[in-house]
Design a protein around this motif. Structure first.
Motif, mmCIF file in Angstrom:
data_model
loop_
_atom_site.group_PDB
_atom_site.id
_atom_site.type_symbol
_atom_site.label_atom_id
_atom_site.label_comp_id
_atom_site.label_asym_id
_atom_site.label_seq_id
_atom_site.Cartn_x
_atom_site.Cartn_y
_atom_site.Cartn_z
ATOM 1 N N PHE A 323 0.980 -1.116 0.530
ATOM 2 C CA PHE A 323 0.229 0.010 0.191
ATOM 3 C C PHE A 323 0.598 1.355 -0.110
ATOM 4 C CE2 PHE A 323 -2.389 -3.072 1.995
ATOM 5 C CZ PHE A 323 -3.777 -3.198 1.408
ATOM 6 N N ILE A 324 1.762 1.222 0.700
ATOM 7 C CA ILE A 324 3.048 2.743 0.834
ATOM 8 C C ILE A 324 3.230 2.316 -0.607
ATOM 9 C CG2 ILE A 324 4.691 3.435 1.689
ATOM 10 C CD1 ILE A 324 2.495 3.135 3.824
ATOM 11 N N ALA A 325 3.832 1.009 -1.445
ATOM 12 C CA ALA A 325 4.671 1.231 -2.789
ATOM 13 C C ALA A 325 3.041 2.405 -3.912
ATOM 14 C CB ALA A 325 4.778 0.432 -3.524
ATOM 15 N N LEU A 326 1.553 2.141 -2.987
ATOM 16 C CA LEU A 326 0.876 2.489 -4.368
ATOM 17 C C LEU A 326 0.881 3.955 -4.027
ATOM 18 C CD1 LEU A 326 -1.181 1.679 -6.021
ATOM 19 C CD2 LEU A 326 -2.591 1.516 -4.102
ATOM 20 N N ALA A 327 1.440 4.172 -2.734
ATOM 21 C CA ALA A 327 1.320 5.719 -2.188
ATOM 22 C C ALA A 327 2.204 6.400 -2.849
ATOM 23 C CB ALA A 327 1.065 6.243 -1.346
ATOM 24 N N ALA A 328 3.529 5.758 -3.238
ATOM 25 C CA ALA A 328 4.586 6.428 -3.936
ATOM 26 C C ALA A 328 4.363 6.462 -4.930
ATOM 27 C CB ALA A 328 6.189 5.836 -3.199
ATOM 28 N N LEU A 329 4.126 5.861 -5.961
ATOM 29 C CA LEU A 329 3.373 5.410 -7.117
ATOM 30 C C LEU A 329 2.583 7.249 -7.421
ATOM 31 C CD1 LEU A 329 3.615 4.953 -9.796
ATOM 32 C CD2 LEU A 329 1.474 3.133 -9.618
ATOM 33 N N ILE A 330 1.571 7.079 -6.120
ATOM 34 C CA ILE A 330 0.652 8.710 -6.662
ATOM 35 C C ILE A 330 1.296 9.681 -6.574
ATOM 36 C CG2 ILE A 330 -1.717 9.567 -6.074
ATOM 37 C CD1 ILE A 330 -2.026 6.888 -4.940
ATOM 38 N N PHE A 331 1.836 9.639 -5.381
ATOM 39 C CA PHE A 331 3.144 11.015 -4.992
ATOM 40 C C PHE A 331 3.138 10.998 -6.660
ATOM 41 C CE2 PHE A 331 6.957 12.516 -3.136
ATOM 42 C CZ PHE A 331 6.293 13.396 -2.483
ATOM 43 N N GLY A 332 3.640 10.037 -6.575
ATOM 44 C CA GLY A 332 5.361 10.405 -7.623
ATOM 45 C C GLY A 332 4.084 10.912 -9.277
ATOM 46 N N ARG A 333 3.360 11.075 -8.919
ATOM 47 C CA ARG A 333 2.066 11.094 -10.075
ATOM 48 C C ARG A 333 2.548 10.400 -11.391
ATOM 49 N NH1 ARG A 333 2.410 17.787 -9.918
ATOM 50 N NH2 ARG A 333 1.748 18.004 -8.048
ATOM 51 N N TRP A 334 2.544 9.659 -11.220
ATOM 52 C CA TRP A 334 2.633 7.473 -11.850
ATOM 53 C C TRP A 334 4.625 7.854 -12.841
ATOM 54 C CZ3 TRP A 334 -1.675 10.349 -10.257
ATOM 55 C CH2 TRP A 334 -2.606 9.063 -9.578
ATOM 56 N N ARG A 335 5.146 8.233 -12.240
ATOM 57 C CA ARG A 335 6.260 8.883 -12.713
ATOM 58 C C ARG A 335 7.331 8.454 -12.319
ATOM 59 N NH1 ARG A 335 7.061 11.811 -17.826
ATOM 60 N NH2 ARG A 335 5.274 13.383 -17.910
ATOM 61 N N PRO A 336 8.362 7.467 -12.701
ATOM 62 C CA PRO A 336 9.293 6.686 -11.958
ATOM 63 C C PRO A 336 10.424 7.844 -10.927
ATOM 64 C CG PRO A 336 9.229 5.738 -14.711
ATOM 65 C CD PRO A 336 8.683 7.253 -14.483
ATOM 66 N N VAL A 337 10.732 8.860 -11.627
ATOM 67 C CA VAL A 337 12.108 9.273 -10.708
ATOM 68 C C VAL A 337 11.025 9.843 -9.265
ATOM 69 C CG1 VAL A 337 12.844 11.310 -10.565
ATOM 70 C CG2 VAL A 337 13.194 9.636 -12.517
ATOM 71 N N GLY A 338 9.170 10.145 -9.484
ATOM 72 C CA GLY A 338 8.694 10.554 -8.863
ATOM 73 C C GLY A 338 8.754 9.757 -7.925
ATOM 74 N N ALA A 339 7.972 8.325 -7.897
ATOM 75 C CA ALA A 339 7.891 7.024 -7.196
ATOM 76 C C ALA A 339 9.548 6.689 -6.526
ATOM 77 C CB ALA A 339 7.247 6.212 -8.124
ATOM 78 N N PHE A 340 10.605 6.869 -7.187
ATOM 79 C CA PHE A 340 11.871 7.032 -6.760
ATOM 80 C C PHE A 340 11.819 8.053 -5.201
ATOM 81 C CE2 PHE A 340 16.202 7.474 -6.483
ATOM 82 C CZ PHE A 340 16.841 6.476 -5.776
ATOM 83 N N ALA A 341 11.264 9.005 -5.615
ATOM 84 C CA ALA A 341 11.746 10.230 -4.778
ATOM 85 C C ALA A 341 10.499 9.668 -3.360
ATOM 86 C CB ALA A 341 11.067 11.218 -4.557
#
Length: 399
Positions: A323-341
């Motif tokens: 679920f945190i990974a899914l939140a990270a994906l949303i936080f990163g706006r469905w982009r790899p670099v944003g999700a990584f951050a």
């Protein structure tokens, strides 16, 4: 309608935009905390308070200038820097030096962030194709158990990874059948698969290992040793192989999704499947492949967790990381670099939480909530502003 205060309207130079003032405030807020911890370790609260006040002022100016998101972020950074900085100045230097060892903290951040990064990158494929994958948690849990079991049965960590990834792909295939072919509600389907994964892994674990648990000598994914690295040797000198693979996946996934014809087809199906079908593409096939790739990557994160990080398996050991990974994906706006951050933010919170009991052993359990609180605050600030793929969550229309 309220007028926006432009730089020219308030007599400021044109380059001094509200966003830049806000980001300067964020930097000042971080600096307010940084100067109070090693290696600087300023012992007076006055510099901390001054920097925090400047951060809040910059945030207020940014909000007044029209950039509310960055402005409020700067205000939050200033207040957080003030609280953390003053707490650090009041703490013993010995404890500070034991907790704030930047090389060890950053290395631990990467280790904690790695399973989340695998999950977030996997979720990116599924959701860019238009399928919500709330089942990342279950796929990661399947990878964790079957990765450990596969390593035990085959006597090889490679076999563990292969079997773990395969288990995630199978669970993802079930999700694709319900979400794409049967056009079921994708959130309901994903939630059901999470419970299914808990049941499968729990039963298989008890049936195979009973009360004894997984063996202590499970084949482990090896570390990569890099000696002689100047400045960053303490961070990158001894990281697990899966950490390096996850880091390399970030630019690789970006290139695949945004710079290849397959990635263009993937995104087109996620934005307008009917138009993609008119152009001769098969949204069903593309979504099936994307969801299965998603499951494989999430399961790889779970396999790293069991045979690369913890070196054992316990029931429900993913503990909400999917679920945190899914939140990270949303936080990163469905982009790899944003999700990584975003995964780095959670990883840093986890690494710090492991060290904070040095200050208060009685608060050890409470400190474990820190990474979840940080993630909640970060996502809450962006949740209404991140624009997902247009067709996400919508079943394919039958022609």
């Amino acid at each position: 309608m309220n007028a926006v205060a432009t730089p020219e309207a308030v007599g400021a130079p044109g380059w001094l935009t509200a966003a830049r003032v806000g980001w300067a405030g964020v930097a000042l807020g971080v600096l307010a905390f940084f100067i109070a911890v090693p290696p600087l370790a300023v012992r007076s609260p006055v510099p901390v308070a001054v920097l925090a006040a400047l951060a809040v002022t910059c945030g207020a100016l940014a909000v007044r200038g029209g950039d509310r998101r960055v402005g409020w972020g700067a205000i939050a950074a200033g207040l957080g820097g003030l609280a953390g900085g003053i707490a650090a100045t009041q703490s013993g230097e010995t404890n500070l030096k034991a907790v704030v060892v930047w090389s060890a903290l950053l290395a631990a951040t990467l280790r904690y962030a790695t399973p989340l990064l695998f999950g977030a990158l996997g979720g990116l494929f599924s959701e860019r194709s238009g399928v919500i994958n709330i089942a990342l948690e279950g796929m990661m849990l399947m990878g964790a158990y079957f990765g450990a079991w596969g390593a035990d049965v085959t006597g090889s960590w490679v076999g563990g990874i292969v079997i773990g990834v395969a288990s995630g792909v199978v669970l993802a295939l079930i999700h694709a059948v319900f979400a794409v072919s049967f056009r079921a509600d994708q959130i309901v389907s994903g939630t059901a698969l999470n419970f299914l994964a808990i049941g499968i892994t729990g039963y298989a674990y008890v049936d195979t290992y009973g009360n004894q648990g997984t063996p202590d000598n499970l084949p482990a994914i090896p570390d990569v040793h890099l000696s002689g690295l100047p400045l960053v040797g303490g961070v990158f000198g001894q990281l697990n192989l899966m950490v390096w693979i996850a880091l390399l996946l970030v630019p690789a996934v970006w290139a695949i999704v945004f710079r290849t014809s397959w990635g263009l087809r993937l995104r087109s199906v996620g934005e307008n499947p009917r138009a993609a079908e008119t152009a001769g593409l098969s949204p069903v096939k593309i979504r099936y492949r994307a969801v299965m790739v998603s499951g494989g990557l999430a399961a790889a994160g779970g396999a790293y967790l069991s045979i690369g990080f913890v070196h054992s398996f316990s029931q429900q050991m993913t503990a909400g990381r999917g679920f945190i990974a899914l939140a990270a994906l949303i936080f990163g706006r469905w982009r790899p670099v944003g999700a990584f951050a975003a995964t780095l933010l959670f990883g840093f919170g986890s690494a710090l939480a492991q060290r904070l009991p040095t200050f208060s052993p009685s608060g050890a359990v409470l400190f474990q909530a820190l990474p979840y609180v940080l993630t909640l605050i970060a996502v809450a600030g962006l949740i209404g502003r991140s624009i997902p793929p247009a067709a996400i969550g919508r079943p394919l229309e039958r022609s």
